[in-house]
Scaffold this motif. Structure first.
Motif, PDB file in Angstrom:
ATOM      1  N   VAL A 103      -1.866   1.266  -4.993  1.00 24.99           N
ATOM      2  CA  VAL A 103      -3.183   1.127  -4.361  1.00 24.99           C
ATOM      3  C   VAL A 103      -2.977   1.343  -2.874  1.00 24.99           C
ATOM      4  O   VAL A 103      -2.056   0.767  -2.283  1.00 24.99           O
ATOM      5  CB  VAL A 103      -3.773  -0.282  -4.596  1.00 24.99           C
ATOM      6  N   ARG A 104      -3.813   2.180  -2.267  1.00 22.55           N
ATOM      7  CA  ARG A 104      -3.707   2.336  -0.810  1.00 22.55           C
ATOM      8  C   ARG A 104      -5.108   2.359  -0.195  1.00 22.55           C
ATOM      9  O   ARG A 104      -6.091   2.678  -0.871  1.00 22.55           O
ATOM     10  CB  ARG A 104      -2.923   3.591  -0.440  1.00 22.55           C
ATOM     11  N   ILE A 105      -5.117   2.013   1.082  1.00 20.69           N
ATOM     12  CA  ILE A 105      -6.371   2.029   1.838  1.00 20.69           C
ATOM     13  C   ILE A 105      -6.195   3.111   2.899  1.00 20.69           C
ATOM     14  O   ILE A 105      -5.195   3.114   3.624  1.00 20.69           O
ATOM     15  CB  ILE A 105      -6.614   0.665   2.542  1.00 20.69           C
ATOM     16  N   THR A 106      -7.161   4.023   2.975  1.00 21.78           N
ATOM     17  CA  THR A 106      -6.980   5.143   3.903  1.00 21.78           C
ATOM     18  C   THR A 106      -8.193   5.342   4.813  1.00 21.78           C
ATOM     19  O   THR A 106      -9.286   4.849   4.538  1.00 21.78           O
ATOM     20  CB  THR A 106      -6.776   6.476   3.138  1.00 21.78           C
ATOM     21  N   ASP A 107      -7.945   6.142   5.855  1.00 20.36           N
ATOM     22  CA  ASP A 107      -9.052   6.584   6.699  1.00 20.36           C
ATOM     23  C   ASP A 107      -9.683   7.823   6.064  1.00 20.36           C
ATOM     24  O   ASP A 107      -9.269   8.249   4.970  1.00 20.36           O
ATOM     25  CB  ASP A 107      -8.567   6.841   8.138  1.00 20.36           C
ATOM     26  N   ALA A 108     -10.629   8.423   6.769  1.00 22.45           N
ATOM     27  CA  ALA A 108     -11.367   9.557   6.197  1.00 22.45           C
ATOM     28  C   ALA A 108     -10.469  10.760   5.914  1.00 22.45           C
ATOM     29  O   ALA A 108     -10.804  11.614   5.094  1.00 22.45           O
ATOM     30  CB  ALA A 108     -12.490   9.952   7.146  1.00 22.45           C
ATOM     31  N   ALA A 144      -2.859   6.544   5.282  1.00 24.48           N
ATOM     32  CA  ALA A 144      -2.807   5.125   4.922  1.00 24.48           C
ATOM     33  C   ALA A 144      -3.058   4.244   6.146  1.00 24.48           C
ATOM     34  O   ALA A 144      -2.572   4.536   7.248  1.00 24.48           O
ATOM     35  CB  ALA A 144      -1.454   4.799   4.315  1.00 24.48           C
ATOM     36  N   LEU A 145      -3.834   3.177   5.968  1.00 23.58           N
ATOM     37  CA  LEU A 145      -4.142   2.263   7.068  1.00 23.58           C
ATOM     38  C   LEU A 145      -3.217   1.039   7.008  1.00 23.58           C
ATOM     39  O   LEU A 145      -2.568   0.793   5.987  1.00 23.58           O
ATOM     40  CB  LEU A 145      -5.597   1.813   6.971  1.00 23.58           C
ATOM     41  N   SER A 146      -3.203   0.294   8.087  1.00 26.18           N
ATOM     42  CA  SER A 146      -2.334  -0.899   8.143  1.00 26.18           C
ATOM     43  C   SER A 146      -3.039  -2.089   7.500  1.00 26.18           C
ATOM     44  O   SER A 146      -4.222  -2.023   7.169  1.00 26.18           O
ATOM     45  CB  SER A 146      -2.030  -1.262   9.587  1.00 26.18           C
ATOM     46  N   ALA A 147      -2.290  -3.189   7.407  1.00 24.65           N
ATOM     47  CA  ALA A 147      -2.807  -4.412   6.798  1.00 24.65           C
ATOM     48  C   ALA A 147      -4.125  -4.820   7.460  1.00 24.65           C
ATOM     49  O   ALA A 147      -4.289  -4.692   8.675  1.00 24.65           O
ATOM     50  CB  ALA A 147      -1.791  -5.532   6.948  1.00 24.65           C
ATOM     51  N   ASN A 148      -5.056  -5.254   6.633  1.00 24.74           N
ATOM     52  CA  ASN A 148      -6.365  -5.778   7.054  1.00 24.74           C
ATOM     53  C   ASN A 148      -7.341  -4.742   7.605  1.00 24.74           C
ATOM     54  O   ASN A 148      -8.452  -5.098   7.992  1.00 24.74           O
ATOM     55  CB  ASN A 148      -6.213  -6.919   8.069  1.00 24.74           C
ATOM     56  N   GLU A 149      -6.908  -3.477   7.674  1.00 26.69           N
ATOM     57  CA  GLU A 149      -7.874  -2.450   8.110  1.00 26.69           C
ATOM     58  C   GLU A 149      -8.692  -2.002   6.903  1.00 26.69           C
ATOM     59  O   GLU A 149      -8.163  -1.813   5.809  1.00 26.69           O
ATOM     60  CB  GLU A 149      -7.144  -1.246   8.706  1.00 26.69           C
ATOM     61  N   VAL A 150     -10.005  -1.831   7.130  1.00 30.49           N
ATOM     62  CA  VAL A 150     -10.893  -1.471   6.022  1.00 30.49           C
ATOM     63  C   VAL A 150     -10.995   0.042   5.893  1.00 30.49           C
ATOM     64  O   VAL A 150     -11.148   0.753   6.879  1.00 30.49           O
ATOM     65  CB  VAL A 150     -12.302  -2.072   6.267  1.00 30.49           C
ATOM     66  N   GLY A 178     -12.033  -1.095   0.812  1.00 29.37           N
ATOM     67  CA  GLY A 178     -11.200  -2.284   0.658  1.00 29.37           C
ATOM     68  C   GLY A 178     -10.248  -2.491   1.796  1.00 29.37           C
ATOM     69  O   GLY A 178     -10.206  -1.710   2.762  1.00 29.37           O
ATOM     70  N   LYS A 179      -9.490  -3.575   1.691  1.00 30.01           N
ATOM     71  CA  LYS A 179      -8.406  -3.839   2.652  1.00 30.01           C
ATOM     72  C   LYS A 179      -7.304  -4.595   1.913  1.00 30.01           C
ATOM     73  O   LYS A 179      -7.551  -5.179   0.838  1.00 30.01           O
ATOM     74  CB  LYS A 179      -8.913  -4.651   3.854  1.00 30.01           C
ATOM     75  N   ILE A 180      -6.117  -4.541   2.472  1.00 30.75           N
ATOM     76  CA  ILE A 180      -4.989  -5.260   1.875  1.00 30.75           C
ATOM     77  C   ILE A 180      -4.403  -6.152   2.969  1.00 30.75           C
ATOM     78  O   ILE A 180      -4.125  -5.670   4.076  1.00 30.75           O
ATOM     79  CB  ILE A 180      -3.903  -4.277   1.371  1.00 30.75           C
ATOM     80  N   GLY A 215      -0.373  -8.810   0.716  1.00 36.70           N
ATOM     81  CA  GLY A 215      -0.543  -7.830  -0.359  1.00 36.70           C
ATOM     82  C   GLY A 215      -1.790  -8.032  -1.207  1.00 36.70           C
ATOM     83  O   GLY A 215      -2.031  -7.277  -2.155  1.00 36.70           O
ATOM     84  N   TYR A 216      -2.599  -9.051  -0.879  1.00 35.31           N
ATOM     85  CA  TYR A 216      -3.839  -9.263  -1.647  1.00 35.31           C
ATOM     86  C   TYR A 216      -4.866  -8.189  -1.273  1.00 35.31           C
ATOM     87  O   TYR A 216      -5.119  -7.952  -0.081  1.00 35.31           O
ATOM     88  CB  TYR A 216      -4.457 -10.629  -1.334  1.00 35.31           C
ATOM     89  N   VAL A 217      -5.446  -7.593  -2.284  1.00 32.93           N
ATOM     90  CA  VAL A 217      -6.469  -6.561  -2.070  1.00 32.93           C
ATOM     91  C   VAL A 217      -7.852  -7.224  -2.091  1.00 32.93           C
ATOM     92  O   VAL A 217      -8.112  -8.099  -2.936  1.00 32.93           O
ATOM     93  CB  VAL A 217      -6.387  -5.495  -3.198  1.00 32.93           C
ATOM     94  N   SER A 218      -8.727  -6.813  -1.186  1.00 33.16           N
ATOM     95  CA  SER A 218     -10.131  -7.270  -1.236  1.00 33.16           C
ATOM     96  C   SER A 218     -11.042  -6.057  -1.279  1.00 33.16           C
ATOM     97  O   SER A 218     -10.770  -5.057  -0.612  1.00 33.16           O
ATOM     98  CB  SER A 218     -10.519  -8.059   0.020  1.00 33.16           C
ATOM     99  N   ILE A 219     -12.120  -6.166  -2.047  1.00 38.73           N
ATOM    100  CA  ILE A 219     -13.141  -5.113  -2.053  1.00 38.73           C
ATOM    101  C   ILE A 219     -14.200  -5.586  -1.063  1.00 38.73           C
ATOM    102  O   ILE A 219     -14.776  -6.657  -1.260  1.00 38.73           O
ATOM    103  CB  ILE A 219     -13.798  -4.969  -3.451  1.00 38.73           C
ATOM    104  N   VAL A 220     -14.439  -4.811  -0.013  1.00 42.25           N
ATOM    105  CA  VAL A 220     -15.375  -5.305   0.996  1.00 42.25           C
ATOM    106  C   VAL A 220     -16.688  -4.531   0.993  1.00 42.25           C
ATOM    107  O   VAL A 220     -17.604  -4.869   1.733  1.00 42.25           O
ATOM    108  CB  VAL A 220     -14.755  -5.303   2.417  1.00 42.25           C
ATOM    109  N   GLY A 221     -16.782  -3.522   0.188  1.00 41.14           N
ATOM    110  CA  GLY A 221     -18.030  -2.757   0.131  1.00 41.14           C
ATOM    111  C   GLY A 221     -17.825  -1.517  -0.709  1.00 41.14           C
ATOM    112  O   GLY A 221     -16.808  -1.371  -1.390  1.00 41.14           O
TER     113      GLY A 221
END
Ligand code: MCA
Ligand code: AMP
Length: 507
Positions: A333-338, A342-348, A385-387, A391-397
């Motif tokens: 699972v990764r969180i990315t920009d447009a 890959a983004l850093s921890a806590n970045e949405v 989302g953010k991580i 390492g906990y993942v959250s869905i924020v929108g």
């Protein structure tokens, strides 16, 4: 390989163990009976000419026979296409035209609709009926079949199922799910959630979506566990069986409805080792109230039709409210920009996933499939989302325009297309309002073509009810002179939600 082979590995040692028990009807099937019934359906399908890969569409009420049909389709090498019982004729027509099933099983009340649809499509299907356990032509057909069947071999990427999910264009897409997608996810969940000998699952979810059919049934079948099967969720009835269950799976509405019952106590739930929630966000207040009332901590997990389950809170470690836990083993699972960096921890950012659970693409829509994958093979979920550092993942929108009501997905575009065709509707915008029971409800803002004449609400509702499954029909309607738009002309649904989406809003 064939998913059925793996699902049924434990059946022969558990022949006399209860597989399905339906408190509403008194039905009780052992694993031996379930295996034999599935074989009878596999024989019937094969005799009727189903060949590997053929689609078998099923729109029936939940019952034991329905599960045996699913297993029979797998055994015969067919592709299972389950459909929500709420779908209307116009919704069904699209699925039949698109998937071209060779075999349909429906309730007798839907038979005329399917026959009509059949008359309009080229590859007409054979139509059989099922009206609950042991009732219907499909049961009669199976009764005379042999109870032995040699499972048809399939390769890992062959399709076990197609499940339709709508989209932002309003045109539903068939998610192609393979034998190995389902087997992999089932085995991972079995292990991650610590399924053990003697587990009993309280199963009150529908079996035409991923949650009830794959997540719940795959775990129980792989473990040869008893399933207490309810045709639908009713809190009071489910509570009668809670003392007999060790695992419960539900959408958040199940838990808020349980909590609304005075008799829902720590004592009643003391035998349940695991309450699992998913399909929609679980509110922190529900999570906390549940723990206060029962002493148990709900385990929240996150998935999608296209991916099965992606993340889960831990069985042994801390389950954190408002998060969906950690990526499951084997799933990235990764969180990315447009630009997909890959983004850093806590970045949405955009939540993307990769792994053996991710589907094979959309049925006959290669361009759509390509659009939803990155160049390096990650599936773009459309969730934001953010991580965190742990390492906990959250869905924020969501970046997709989607409403989730009581665990069912509604794509506003699909509802808007129906509304915009109604007499004197110039345009419409569909958005979510806060619903005390379903989490989100469907609201519609309507602009009339002729400002002097109000759109007839009765007509509006009757057209919606005729064309859309009940859970998609707007429950709140606001009449406006114009829609709020940004400088690019895009409708600002966030403004509609702010102004008209509050729980207590009164028109
Ligand atoms: C029923 N109605 C609804 C919903 N359900 N309206 C909005 N949202 C809903 N979810 C409407 C009906 O159209 C009907 O309207 C009226 O409510 C009563 O219908 P009834 O069937 O009696 O409703 P209910 O018993 O209150 O059902 C609520 C429910 C049910 C128990 C929460 O919706 C349910 O079982 N939801 C679970 C859905 C699910 O399995 N989702 C998983 C998808 P009218 O009176 O006007 O006719 S898989 C997924 O999301 C992913 C992969 C994942 O992560 O799991
Ligand atoms: P579906 O199309 O029915 O498979 O629904 C998948 C969508 O449901 C996901 O993309 C999420 O937006 C949402 N979803 C599923 N589980 C959760 C959860 N635990 N929390 C928040 N959203 C969820």
């Amino acid at each position: 390989m064939n998913l059925y082979q793996a699902l049924s590995e434990k059946f022969s040692d558990a022949e006399d163990r209860v597989a399905i028990r339906m408190p509403e009807t008194g039905l009780l099937w052992t694993y031996g009976q379930l295996a034999k019934r599935s074989a009878q359906y596999a024989n019937l399908l094969t005799k009727q000419g189903i060949t590997p890969g053929d689609r078998v569409a099923v729109q029936v009420d939940k019952c034991a026979e329905a599960l045996a049909i699913y297993l029979g389709v797998l055994q015969a090498g067919g592709t299972y296409l389950p459909m929500n019982t709420a779908y209307t004729k116009s919704e069904l027509k699209y699925f039949v035209e698109n998937a071209e099933p060779s075999f349909v099983v429906c309730s007798s009340s839907q038979k005329a609709n399917f026959s009509d649809i059949n008359d309009q499509v080229v590859n007409a299907a054979q139509i059989y009926t099922l009206d609950g356990d042991s009732l219907g032509s499909v049961c009669e057909g199976a009764d005379s079949m042999s109870t032995a069947f040699e499972t048809v071999a399939r390769s890992e990427n062959d399709l076990a199922a197609i499940l339709y999910t709508s989209g932002t264009t309003g045109r539903p897409k068939g998610a192609m799910i393979s034998h190995s997608n389902l087997l992999n996810n089932g085995r991972v969940l079995l292990d991650y959630w610590g399924w053990e000998e003697g587990d009993v699952l309280l199963h009150a979810l529908p079996i035409f979506h991923v949650h009830g059919l794959f997540v719940a049934c795959s775990c129980a079948l792989l473990n040869a566990s008893e399933m207490i099967f309810y045709s639908k969720f009713e809190a009071k009835k489910a509570m009668e069986e809670l003392p007999n269950a060790t695992v419960v799976m539900g959408v958040p509405t199940f838990y808020t409805r349980f909590l609304a019952e005075e008799g829902f106590t720590a004592d009643l739930t003391k035998n349940v080792r695991l309450f699992i929630s998913g399909s929609a966000p679980l509110l922190e207040e529900t999570f906390n109230e549940f723990e206060q009332r029962t002493g148990k901590v709900i385990l929240e997990r996150y998935g999608m039709t296209e991916t099965g389950m992606n993340t889960s809170n831990p069985l042994m470690g801390t389950r954190v409210a408002g998060t969906v836990g950690f990526p499951l083993p084997g799933t990235e699972v990764r969180i990315t920009d447009a630009d997909n960096n890959a983004l850093s921890a806590n970045e949405v950012g955009s939540l993307q996933v990769k792994g053996p659970n991710v589907f094979q693409g959309y049925w006959r829509m290669p361009e759509k499939t390509a659009e939803e994958f990155t160049n390096d093979g990650f599936f773009i979920t459309g969730d934001l989302g953010k991580i965190d550092e742990k390492g906990y993942v959250s869905i924020v929108g969501r970046s997709k325009d989607l409403i989730i009501s009581g665990g069912y997905n509604i794509y506003p575009k699909e509802v808007e297309m129906v509304l915009n065709d109604i007499e004197n509707v110039e345009e419409s915008a569909v958005f979510a309002f806060e619903h005390p029971d379903f989490g989100e409800g469907v609201a519609a803002a309507i602009i009339a073509s002729d400002a002097q004449t109000r759109v007839c609400e009765d007509n509006l509702m009757s057209v919606c009810k005729e064309q859309l499954a009940g859970f998609k029909v707007p429950r709140r309607i606001v009449y406006l002179d114009e829609l709020p738009r940004n400088t690019m002309g895009k409708v600002q649904k966030n403004i509609l939600r702010e102004l008209y989406g509050q729980k207590e809003y009164l028109s």
